[in-house]
Design a protein around this motif. Sequence first.
Motif, PDB file in Angstrom:
ATOM      1  N   LYS A  65       0.833  -1.207   0.000  1.00 56.69           N
ATOM      2  CA  LYS A  65       0.000   0.000   0.000  1.00 56.69           C
ATOM      3  C   LYS A  65       0.864   1.253   0.000  1.00 56.69           C
ATOM      4  CE  LYS A  65      -4.171  -1.848   2.222  1.00 56.69           C
ATOM      5  NZ  LYS A  65      -5.044  -1.779   3.412  1.00 56.69           N
ATOM      6  N   HIS A  66       1.932   1.211   0.796  1.00 62.40           N
ATOM      7  CA  HIS A  66       2.836   2.364   0.823  1.00 62.40           C
ATOM      8  C   HIS A  66       3.480   2.574  -0.552  1.00 62.40           C
ATOM      9  CE1 HIS A  66       5.658   5.291   2.391  1.00 62.40           C
ATOM     10  NE2 HIS A  66       6.682   4.550   1.945  1.00 62.40           N
ATOM     11  N   GLY A  67       3.939   1.456  -1.145  1.00 60.80           N
ATOM     12  CA  GLY A  67       4.536   1.569  -2.484  1.00 60.80           C
ATOM     13  C   GLY A  67       3.524   2.033  -3.512  1.00 60.80           C
ATOM     14  N   PHE A  68       2.266   1.531  -3.399  1.00 61.43           N
ATOM     15  CA  PHE A  68       1.230   1.960  -4.347  1.00 61.43           C
ATOM     16  C   PHE A  68       0.971   3.458  -4.237  1.00 61.43           C
ATOM     17  CE2 PHE A  68      -2.490   1.962  -6.872  1.00 61.43           C
ATOM     18  CZ  PHE A  68      -3.447   2.700  -6.189  1.00 61.43           C
ATOM     19  N   LYS A  69       0.936   3.967  -2.992  1.00 55.80           N
ATOM     20  CA  LYS A  69       0.706   5.405  -2.822  1.00 55.80           C
ATOM     21  C   LYS A  69       1.848   6.212  -3.433  1.00 55.80           C
ATOM     22  CE  LYS A  69      -2.134   5.003   1.351  1.00 55.80           C
ATOM     23  NZ  LYS A  69      -2.221   5.292   2.798  1.00 55.80           N
TER      24      LYS A  69
END
Length: 796
Positions: A647-651
């Motif tokens: 999720k952090h990478g997607f953001k």
Amino acid sequence: RDWEGELDEERKKVELENRKLPLCEKNIEKNGVEEKNMRERKKEVEGEIQSIAKNQEGEESKLRELKQEFTAKNEIAKASRKAVNILKRNQETIEKEKTALSEEIERLRATGTAEYEEKHRVRVEQIRKTEEMVAALGAQSETSSNHLNHLQANSRETEVRVMQLKADKQRERGKAMKTQQELEALKKGGKNKLAAFGPWMPKVVMEINKNKKFRSPPIGPLGAHINVKEGTSENIAKAIEGELGGLMHSFLVSCSQDQKELFNLFSKLGLPQKPSIFTCPFTESRHDIQAKRVDTDMFPVLIDYVDIEDSNVFNRVVDSGSLERILFIPTTGEAESVLSKPELIPTNTLHATVANSYQYYPAPNYRSYYKEDRSRGLLKANIEELVEQYKQQLAQEELQEREVEKLIKQANEEKMNHMKQIDAEERKLKLVRDKIRVKNNEIFNLKNEEENEAPPDISALEDDLDSRKESLDVVVTKLEEENVKCITNTETAQAAKNAFNEADQSNAARREGVEPLSGELEQLENGIKKAKRDKEHYMTKRNEYKEKITKYEKEVEEKEERLGELVEKAKYWSEERIQSRKKVDSLKREVVKMEESLKQQEETQEPRELVTQKFDSLSKVYERARAQVKYMDETVTFLESMLLQRKHGFKIIRNTTSKNINRNFTTQLNARKYIGKLEFDHHAHTLTIIVNPDSKAAAAALDLKRDIRSLSGGEKSYSSVSLILALWNAMTPPFRVLDEFDVFMDAVNRRVSLDNIINYASDDRKFQFIFLTPLNTDNIGISNDLKIIKLYKRAS
């Protein structure tokens, strides 16, 4: 007492087995003596047989030599007979050829060459007539082939027409089914006009009215709030419905929160097609359309024929439908004469709806498109009229379907007729080609006969006759010599055969003397095997008896010890031996009853071993389940941490992509000296486009968040192209196509957009770019990377 009886039985068994041992020893000794005597006699017989065999070895060698001599001489005699037969056949063949040559020479001397000349003339005439027939058949074949090609072409055209008619029938069937479904939905809806917008629309509106979460109640479907004025012609009503299109089924909400709530409501109801949702603040004021309205009295303007009470619905129709800028022109001739000439075009004309089938756009970008009439009479105020219209439409569509079925039947009959004609013509063509092939073979054979035959030469035949006579004399001489050799070789082979037969008979007589000894030897060998087998059998029995004796003696000792123990135990209770009056069977029955009682107690209470076994099994299951739970807990923890990282990478990727798209968008706007940006709201899932075309930076800074609806058509188109170019870099599609992107642009915006697009496509050569425009492309430069393909309107 019982143990003493069993001990006596065991002692009797030991005594019985001891009596069997002497018998086994006697039989073992007897079979051993018999085996020894038979082995001594076997040695004597083998010695006699070996003596006879030594004497016979010399005779066998002599017999083989005689046989080889007979075989060799017999082969020589066969070869001599074969040579004689070959010479006899050669003699007969040469004599036949000699006779035939003599007769032919006599015949030719009598007739001369008249026969050859007659045959030559007949063959030439046959060749000429056959070639004429081949030429006539060839012309017939070419005519039939051309006719067949025409028939096949007609058959293909008919088949294509049948397929097209079937597609038309399927399309008409689909239309009729759809109309039937809509008619049934209207009938089920009673007098509720909402049913005309779909069978699910009344339920949607009811659920909206029941929902209390909306800040402002949604408005929709918009078509239910739009009416045509009384006295409006049916053609104009259809034109208005056609221009509004999907807007008729859409809804209006006042804020994004209501939009989410309405969308969730659509999803909850499971609608087959979710209506469009427009979001804008509700207002009581209407748009002022006088400045943008078409200025003309020549043709009807569509906005003048609609009656909309709700100001929000009116504003949405103006913003999305632009009915104030659309004309209704009855005929294509009037549309072409007015809209193709700039001086006759009414001001603010967007396009014109012509005969409910075409859209005409005015000059300088004059063009026209076909538009299918899909209106359903939704703007009618009376539901009964709408139902009647659907009935008429259904009847018309069913009539059209039946007409298409008749056409399909006619086309199929025509196709079958073509197929019959094709089959007949193919049979006819095959028959003609077979005749041509037969005639060509006749011509070939006649020409071969003509080439192979020549005028008879008697001198050559006489030379052949002399040669045959000489060959016959040579063959007769050789035949006499071979006959003498054949007789001599046959006599020699017969003498060798007689010598071999005599030696073979003598050897057979000696072999007959060996046969009795061989039989006796076989009997001795079988007797030795039997004696040995019997001896081994009794030895095995002796060992078994000894083992049983040992076993029984051991059991006797054990029972004696057990009996002593029992006597000692009994003496513990009483030194004197008590004689019981009860029989053994009675005591046994009492013991059995007590054992059964013990078994019942064991069945009611599980034994210790079983409880321990179950405990160990369940402990293992528990430990295995606890290990699995621990492993799953660790896996869930790892997956949660991995999900957070993703999720952090997607953001990060989403924010980076958004920034890149915004930067590319501002770069494209900067080429036209526009100011703007893209505002991504990832939480609300919305994108806001902000564009200010004012080239003065100071003025632009004062009104950066300018409503995009206030931009002109060219400015909106340029902004749309800039957004698409910015999105392409993030999407990286292999094929990139833009259709009519410059239709609403002015000359300046179009020039800048074309330069940006061409430069953008030239810089990135990894992808394929296709741009479609109906406007003039003469001012675009052509290079190795850029090609322009023009399509011209087909002359009618």
